[in-house]
Structure formats: structure tokens, C-alpha cells
Design an enzyme around this catalytic site. Structure first.
Site, PDB file in Angstrom:
ATOM      1  CG  ASP A  36      -0.798  -0.441   1.148  1.00 15.84           C
ATOM      2  OD1 ASP A  36       0.199   0.217   1.341  1.00 15.84           O
ATOM      3  OD2 ASP A  36      -1.484  -0.728   2.038  1.00 15.84           O
ATOM      4  CB  SER A  77      -2.387   1.748   4.539  1.00 15.58           C
ATOM      5  OG  SER A  77      -1.275   1.641   4.147  1.00 15.58           O
ATOM      6  CG  ASP A 250       3.130  -0.808   2.781  1.00 19.26           C
ATOM      7  OD1 ASP A 250       3.468   0.369   2.704  1.00 19.26           O
ATOM      8  OD2 ASP A 250       2.863  -1.439   3.795  1.00 19.26           O
TER       9      ASP A 250
HETATM   10 MG    MG Z   1      -3.102  -2.010   2.667  1.00 19.08          MG
HETATM   11 ZN    ZN Z   2       3.146   0.601   4.719  1.00 20.91          ZN
END
Ligand code: MG
Ligand code: ZN
Length: 356
Positions: A36, A77, A250
Site C-alpha cells: 500500500d 486505497s 502507506d
Molecule cells: Mg491498505
Molecule cells: Zn493512504
């Protein structure tokens, strides 16, 4: 004479069969991995910081994926996960539904219907947007209790991550842990229990919400969970589909924490190593590694390749629009090269199985 001709013909057929099989090994399993927020700068920061080459450097095929969503040039996401999982560009915030709210189904879901074993692993809550996109159908990623209920309704055989509170501390009073238990799932609450489990169906919810970060001591959970899930799922004769997410690359990018990004990047690569090792031995497993989007607008301003040092800067607290990488290994891997749409990956996978 006649006999030797027949033998020769047979020999040719057999040899030809083996040559063809070696060139086009039959696909059985898919391990689909998502970092991510993992853009090229995140990957290269990891490569630079690592004392040894990353597993990502062993992949023979690479492409890039356009990540924009139906509603925004910069995806979140939820829309990013739905695109990868279900092959549909939807609005930011939506999970497993088209922009009009109608459900769309993931490769995981469709392969499960055809008898494949399935698994989902994340270092976030298992109900967070990325893993949810493979299993749930909700108009908003914020509906984590509803997403947890979708996990009970459309249960993958194995799921491992955080998010216990969305299962047992709910506004509707349901205890989904009991419901899963009644469905034959072993409920697991720590990594040791996960390693020792002999169940073919297991739900390991290892934290109340997200798992701790690497900097806060998550340890080897992601690689261990990946290894365990493969061990369980490979017992299914037809094959398996496993999604593994390095969720917190992320989060560290949102926090603009360079050390955090590198630690999560290297942790994700350890899970990739487990997948790749299995695929190399198995010969019938496609491994695809990609990202839903880039986070942080990461820039590598300087560094030293010999000292494994990197000096990174962040342009953003949020996501960026830049395309992300796709790495592929195994049967059908060549399909994942070139410039592609994020929504193309679901059908590339199903086409390899001749399932539509
Ligand atoms: Mg994620
Ligand atoms: Zn994010």
C-alpha cells in the site's frame, strides 16, 4: 520396424509434451501482493537501505499500472483496492462496489466459487480498505463493522491481520468471533497460536485495530503469516488465491517518516521472499506484486549506495497520482508487463485459468 516407428512417435510426443509443459507450466495458485502506497521511490529506498538485494529484484517481468479512480485523478486505497481486486474503477471510498453502488466481485471471490482455497493477509485491520476490497461490498470504507460481517458471510479460508474489535465489539451486538467459530473456523489471537494451528480454516485477528508498525515491534508477523497461509492453502487440490498486503508502507508515508517507510518496505519484501520461494519450488504459482497508489510524493534527494544510506523527502502528506510498478513471476507472468490499467489485473488472472 513398425514397432520402432511407434516407439519413436511416442518418444517424440512425450518429449514434445515435456517441452511444451516446461515452457507453459500450468497455473494453479496465485499470490497477489500489494504494497500500500509503494511507489518506485519507496521500492528504491528499500533497495538502497538493504544490505542484500531485495526479492523484488528477482522478478523477471515488470510493468506499470495507472491508478486513477472513477472519481479522482488520485485514488484512495478503497477505489485502488477495488480496481485491483474486482477489475472496476469506482469512486474513492467505495469497497467492492461500482460507482452506482452495485456489487462487483474479486478474482478471489470468483476462484472461491470454482473451488479454489482463498486467503487474505494484512498488517492493518483485516477490514481496512485494501483487504476489504477482495471480500466485502460496502459504499464506504468507514463501515468497518459491516465489512467484518461481510468477512463472515463470504469467508476466505484463511484471514490474518488486525481488527478484532470490529468482530466482537459491535453496535449490533453480534459476536462475529463466535459466528466464525460456529462455521468451523479456528479463532487465533496471537502469532504463536497461528504457527501451531492445524486448521484448514482459520481467522487470526492479532490486534484490536491495525497491527503495530515495524518500528513499534511488529516483528516477523507478515512473512510468518504469508508462510503459514501458503502452508494451509496449498493443501487444496485445485489451488489457491492468496492476497498479502504490506499495509503500513502507506501509513509511514502519510507520516512522512523515512525510517518507517524503509522498515515497512523491507518487511514487505520478506513476505515477497516467502511467496517467491514457494513459487520457485512449486512451478505452478503466479506471484504478482504491485501497489494501489503512491503515498507521500517521495523524492530521493541523495544517498550512498555503498553505505546503504538514503536521504528522502516527502512532497505530500497524502497520495500522489504517479503510476506504480507491477512485478510478476510464474505462469502467465509475461501478461503483467508493459503499461496497464489497475483494473486489467483481475481478468489477466482469471483468463489464465480460463475462468470468465
Ligand atoms: Mg491498505
Ligand atoms: Zn493512504
Amino acid at each position: 520396424m513398425r514397432r520402432s516407428k511407434v516407439t519413436l512417435l511416442l518418444l517424440l510426443l512425450v518429449t514434445n509434451f515435456f517441452i511444451v509443459s516446461a515452457a507453459n507450466p500450468k497455473i494453479k495458485n496465485v499470490i497477489f501482493m500489494i504494497g500500500d502506497g509503494m511507489g518506485l521511490a519507496q521500492v528504491y529506498a528499500g533497495m538502497t537501505a538493504s544490505e542484500t538485494p531485495l526479492s523484488l529484484e528477482q522478478f523477471p517481468y515488470m510493468g506499470i499500472s495507472k491508478t486513477y479512480s472513477a472519481s479522482d485523478y488520485i485514488t484512495d486505497s478503497a477505489a485502488g483496492g477495488t480496481a485491483l481486486a474486482c477489475g472496476v474503477k469506482t469512486n474513492n471510498g467505495m469497497i467492492g462496489v461500482a460507482p452506482d453502488g452495485s456489487p462487483v466481485y474479486s478474482a478471489l471471490h470468483i476462484l472461491a466459487q470454482h473451488g479454489w482455497a482463498t486467503g487474505v493477509i494484512a498488517t492493518s485491520s483485516i477490514t481496512d480498505a485494501t483487504p476489504a476490497s477482495f471480500v466485502a461490498h460496502q459504499p464506504s470504507r468507514k463501515m468497518q463493522e459491516e465489512i467484518a460481517a461481510d468477512f463472515v458471510a463470504n469467508t476466505p479460508d484463511v484471514f490474518i491481520g488486525g481488527g478484532r474489535k470490529y468482530f466482537n465489539s459491535r453496535k449490533d451486538g453480534r459476536n462475529l468471533l463466535t459466528e466464525l467459530n460456529n462455521k468451523g473456523y479456528e479463532m487465533i489471537s496471537d502469532l504463536n497460536g497461528l504457527k501451531q494451528s492445524r486448521s484448514l480454516k482459520l481467522a487470526a485477528l492479532l490486534a484490536e485495530d491495525g497491527m503495530p508498525s515495524m518500528l513499534d515491534g511488529r516483528g516477523n508477523m507478515l512473512a510468518d503469516a504469508t508462510e503459514k497461509a501458503i502452508d494451509v492453502l496449498k493443501k487444496n487440490k485445485k489451488g489457491f488465491f492468496l492476497m498479502v498486503e504490506g499495509s503500513q508502507i502507506d501509513w509511514q508515508c502519510h507520516a512522512n517518516n523515512q525510517e518507517g517507510v524503509i522498515s515497512e518496505m523491507l518487511d514487505f519484501d520478506k513476505a515477497v521472499a516467502k511467496a517467491l520461494e514457494f513459487a520457485q519450488n512449486d512451478g505452478h504459482t503466479l506471484v504478482v506484486v504491485t501497489a494501489d497508489h503512491e503515498t507521500g510524493g517521495l523524492v530521493l534527494k541523495g544517498g550512498d549506495i555503498n553505505k546503504h544510506e538514503v536521504d528522502a523527502g516527502f512532497m505530500l502528506k497524502g497520495h500522489s497520482a504517479v503510476p506504480v510498478l507491477v512485478f510478476a513471476y510464474g505462469p502467465g507472468a509475461e501478461q503483467f508487463s508493459g503499461v496497464m490499467q489497475n483494473i486489467s489485473m483481475k481478468n489477466k488472472i482469471l483468463n489464465l485459468f480460463n475462468i470468465h
